[in-house]
Write a protein that holds these residues in place. Structure first.
Motif, PDB file in Angstrom:
ATOM      1  N   GLY A 186       0.815  -1.222   0.000  1.00  0.00           N
ATOM      2  CA  GLY A 186       0.000   0.000   0.000  1.00  0.00           C
ATOM      3  C   GLY A 186       0.835   1.253   0.000  1.00  0.00           C
ATOM      4  N   GLN A 187       1.914   1.259   0.774  1.00  0.00           N
ATOM      5  CA  GLN A 187       2.802   2.425   0.797  1.00  0.00           C
ATOM      6  C   GLN A 187       3.488   2.610  -0.555  1.00  0.00           C
ATOM      7  N   GLY A 188       3.882   1.505  -1.176  1.00  0.00           N
ATOM      8  CA  GLY A 188       4.519   1.598  -2.492  1.00  0.00           C
ATOM      9  C   GLY A 188       3.580   2.188  -3.528  1.00  0.00           C
ATOM     10  N   PHE A 189       2.333   1.710  -3.552  1.00  0.00           N
ATOM     11  CA  PHE A 189       1.351   2.245  -4.496  1.00  0.00           C
ATOM     12  C   PHE A 189       1.106   3.729  -4.237  1.00  0.00           C
ATOM     13  N   THR A 190       1.132   4.139  -2.959  1.00  0.00           N
ATOM     14  CA  THR A 190       0.932   5.550  -2.617  1.00  0.00           C
ATOM     15  C   THR A 190       2.051   6.420  -3.181  1.00  0.00           C
ATOM     16  N   LEU A 191       3.302   5.991  -3.026  1.00  0.00           N
ATOM     17  CA  LEU A 191       4.431   6.754  -3.566  1.00  0.00           C
ATOM     18  C   LEU A 191       4.325   6.890  -5.079  1.00  0.00           C
ATOM     19  N   LEU A 192       3.948   5.802  -5.745  1.00  0.00           N
ATOM     20  CA  LEU A 192       3.817   5.843  -7.202  1.00  0.00           C
ATOM     21  C   LEU A 192       2.705   6.804  -7.626  1.00  0.00           C
ATOM     22  N   ALA A 193       1.587   6.766  -6.912  1.00  0.00           N
ATOM     23  CA  ALA A 193       0.453   7.623  -7.251  1.00  0.00           C
ATOM     24  C   ALA A 193       0.779   9.093  -7.040  1.00  0.00           C
ATOM     25  N   VAL A 194       1.457   9.409  -5.935  1.00  0.00           N
ATOM     26  CA  VAL A 194       1.772  10.808  -5.634  1.00  0.00           C
ATOM     27  C   VAL A 194       2.704  11.394  -6.691  1.00  0.00           C
ATOM     28  N   ALA A 195       3.745  10.651  -7.072  1.00  0.00           N
ATOM     29  CA  ALA A 195       4.657  11.137  -8.102  1.00  0.00           C
ATOM     30  C   ALA A 195       3.908  11.381  -9.409  1.00  0.00           C
ATOM     31  N   ALA A 227      16.912  10.900   0.461  1.00  0.00           N
ATOM     32  CA  ALA A 227      15.845  10.273   1.244  1.00  0.00           C
ATOM     33  C   ALA A 227      16.043   8.768   1.395  1.00  0.00           C
ATOM     34  N   VAL A 228      16.399   8.075   0.316  1.00  0.00           N
ATOM     35  CA  VAL A 228      16.496   6.613   0.405  1.00  0.00           C
ATOM     36  C   VAL A 228      17.675   6.174   1.267  1.00  0.00           C
ATOM     37  N   SER A 229      18.592   7.095   1.545  1.00  0.00           N
ATOM     38  CA  SER A 229      19.751   6.770   2.383  1.00  0.00           C
ATOM     39  C   SER A 229      19.455   6.942   3.868  1.00  0.00           C
ATOM     40  N   HIS A 230      18.223   7.351   4.211  1.00  0.00           N
ATOM     41  CA  HIS A 230      17.856   7.599   5.612  1.00  0.00           C
ATOM     42  C   HIS A 230      16.565   6.848   5.942  1.00  0.00           C
ATOM     43  N   PRO A 231      16.671   5.553   6.215  1.00  0.00           N
ATOM     44  CA  PRO A 231      15.469   4.753   6.492  1.00  0.00           C
ATOM     45  C   PRO A 231      14.731   5.161   7.760  1.00  0.00           C
ATOM     46  N   GLU A 232      15.348   6.018   8.576  1.00  0.00           N
ATOM     47  CA  GLU A 232      14.672   6.493   9.783  1.00  0.00           C
ATOM     48  C   GLU A 232      13.648   7.587   9.478  1.00  0.00           C
ATOM     49  N   LEU A 233      13.625   8.087   8.244  1.00  0.00           N
ATOM     50  CA  LEU A 233      12.685   9.154   7.880  1.00  0.00           C
ATOM     51  C   LEU A 233      11.244   8.667   7.978  1.00  0.00           C
ATOM     52  N   PRO A 234      10.329   9.520   8.420  1.00  0.00           N
ATOM     53  CA  PRO A 234       8.910   9.125   8.420  1.00  0.00           C
ATOM     54  C   PRO A 234       8.393   8.983   6.990  1.00  0.00           C
ATOM     55  N   PHE A 235       7.358   8.178   6.843  1.00  0.00           N
ATOM     56  CA  PHE A 235       6.813   7.920   5.509  1.00  0.00           C
ATOM     57  C   PHE A 235       6.315   9.199   4.850  1.00  0.00           C
ATOM     58  N   THR A 236       5.788  10.149   5.625  1.00  0.00           N
ATOM     59  CA  THR A 236       5.295  11.403   5.039  1.00  0.00           C
ATOM     60  C   THR A 236       6.425  12.169   4.346  1.00  0.00           C
ATOM     61  N   THR A 237       7.633  12.124   4.898  1.00  0.00           N
ATOM     62  CA  THR A 237       8.769  12.782   4.255  1.00  0.00           C
ATOM     63  C   THR A 237       9.088  12.108   2.931  1.00  0.00           C
ATOM     64  N   LEU A 238       9.011  10.790   2.915  1.00  0.00           N
ATOM     65  CA  LEU A 238       9.257  10.044   1.685  1.00  0.00           C
ATOM     66  C   LEU A 238       8.224  10.420   0.618  1.00  0.00           C
TER      67      LEU A 238
END
Length: 465
Positions: free
Chosen positions: A93-102, A143-154
């Motif tokens: 679900g998170q992956g589909f969200t990132l794709l949709a937002v872009a 961003a991808v180098s910092h896995p501690e980032l919250p999903f909203t930042t991603l």
């Protein structure tokens, strides 16, 4: 008096490139001018427009491959079994969200990008828009180098990839001014295909880049930083601005007064929206539905590649037999391919699913080319129906058609926003993507019926455009 008339009155030779690489007078419909000078200038601008648009599309779809490496592995209870690359553990679900937002941001930006050509000039805006690609590429690398980032930042970082999606609208609007009506289908098809194929190149190049230099996922963004700069430099050195394209953006706004602009925008959701939405989601589908990330990373690019190559042939076919005919046939073929994809999922046949999607991609490309060819034909028909035949009115409608191209491309691209969310809804609600595919089949058949009703039915005002 038009800009070209004023230039003629000042005895300015057509096609002469002046200060700031502005061409004051441009008459592509004049066969003598076109053969002597026009087509060489037009092709040069087309070539470097394709370069910039290609890089833009690549950046727009970078996340379609990156997220495949970021998915975690979860057990039946939802507990994390293994993290993905760089310690990320995204859900489907998170992956589909990132794709949709872009995709969605890219669609939205196509509207202001369309207006940018008449405001800044085609060459000038190509330089600016190419440099803007540094934001999503460097942002992704960080961003991808910092896995501690919250999903909203991603999500916010993924949204900036939309800068690459906006490039298409300005590029197509610009190139439409360079070519005469009889050659627009092929030229716009080539321009779009060169951009579209950036999706396939990115999806093939990124998995290779990720394994180089020890930087991992960050390479997905870093590899495109010098390419974006190169595109800007090449546009600055070799592209031109057309004075006829730099004008009050009112003609673009005037294109919204025509009902066919809205209808074509809806149809374009079915062709281009499907292409960009399926391109973004296809690698994830191979991972989520068939649990084959190896196939996703090795062959996920092939659909976008086929769809890109078929696009200019859709434009060429439309030049010969009419865009409306080709568009209807494309929608019917897409519905058939969507139905066989359903069978592939139901019988868990990767081969049937993969082949069905290759056919689906091929016909989205053909439909992209044919629907785009219909737009200038429709505005030419509207102009003829009004009975005005002055140079000023012809130029006005030419600008309206160019503006409509940008507006329609923006609305159509929202299909790329909707499709991943529909997949997400189906997968989370029913545990399968079959309902999503069934919805797409129904939409394709409805769009085929609308095309027949408005553009092929005997007595239709715009029949056989």
């Amino acid at each position: 008096m038009t800009i070209s008339d004023k230039a003629e009155a000042l005895d300015i030779e057509p096609g002469v490139i002046g200060k700031g690489r502005w061409i004051e007078r441009w008459i592509p419909e004049n066969e003598l001018f076109w053969e002597a000078r026009g087509k060489q200038i037009a092709f040069r601008n087309l070539a470097f427009s394709i370069v910039a648009e290609h890089i833009g599309f690549s950046v727009w779809l970078l996340w379609s491959i990156v997220v495949v490496k970021m998915y975690g592995t979860f057990d039946s209870s939802g507990a994390l079994v293994a993290a993905g690359a760089n310690g990320w553990a995204l859900t489907a679900g998170q992956g589909f969200t990132l794709l949709a937002v872009a995709s969605g941001v890219g669609a939205f930006l196509r509207i202001p990008y369309t207006f940018a050509v008449p405001v800044f000039g085609g060459r000038n805006w190509t330089v600016i828009s190419a440099m803007l690609l540094l934001v999503p590429t460097l942002g992704l690398a960080w961003a991808v180098s910092h896995p501690e980032l919250p999903f909203t930042t991603l999500v916010l970082v993924a949204a900036t990839a939309g800068f690459g999606g906006g490039n298409f609208a300005s590029s197509m609007a610009n190139i439409s001014f360079f070519y005469p009506e009889r050659r627009k289908g092929w030229a716009l098809g080539l321009n779009a295909a060169g951009g579209n194929i950036g999706v396939a190149v990115a999806q093939k190049l990124v998995p290779l880049a990720i394994g180089l230099g020890g930087l991992g996922l960050a390479n997905a963004g870093l590899v495109y930083v010098p390419l974006a700069v190169a595109a800007a430099v090449l546009a600055f050195l070799f592209m031109d601005n057309l004075r006829e394209a730099k004008a009050d953006p009112k003609p673009t706004a005037a294109s919204l007064k025509h009902g066919h602009t809205y209808l074509m925008a809806f149809l374009y959701i079915g062709t281009f929206g499907s292409f960009i939405g399926y391109s973004a989601a296809f690698p994830t589908l191979l991972k989520v539905v068939f649990e084959r990330p190896d196939i996703a990373l090795s062959w996920g690019f092939l659909g976008a590649f086929i769809g890109s190559l078929s696009r200019p042939y859709g434009g060429r076919l439309a030049d010969r037999i009419g865009g409306s005919v080709v568009t209807v046939l494309s929608f019917v073929a897409m519905a058939v391919a969507g139905y066989t994809a359903v069978l592939g999922v139901q019988h868990h046949s990767l081969l049937v699913f993969f082949v069905s999607f290759m056919a689906l991609f091929a016909f989205t490309g053909i439909g992209n080319g044919s629907t785009y060819r219909m737009i200038p034909s429709i505005f030419t028909r509207i102009h003829a129906d009004q009975g005005e035949d002055s140079d000023e009115s012809r130029l006005d409608f030419k600008r309206r058609a160019a503006g409509a191209v940008g507006i329609i491309s923006a609305v159509g691209a929202f299909g790329g926003f909707a499709i991943p969310f529909v997949y997400k809804w189906a997968n989370e609600t029913y545990g399968t993507i079959v309902p999503a595919l069934q919805i797409y089949v129904a939409v394709f058949l409805a769009m085929a019926a609308l095309t027949v009703a408005f553009y092929l039915r005997p007595g239709a005002r715009m029949r056989n455009v």
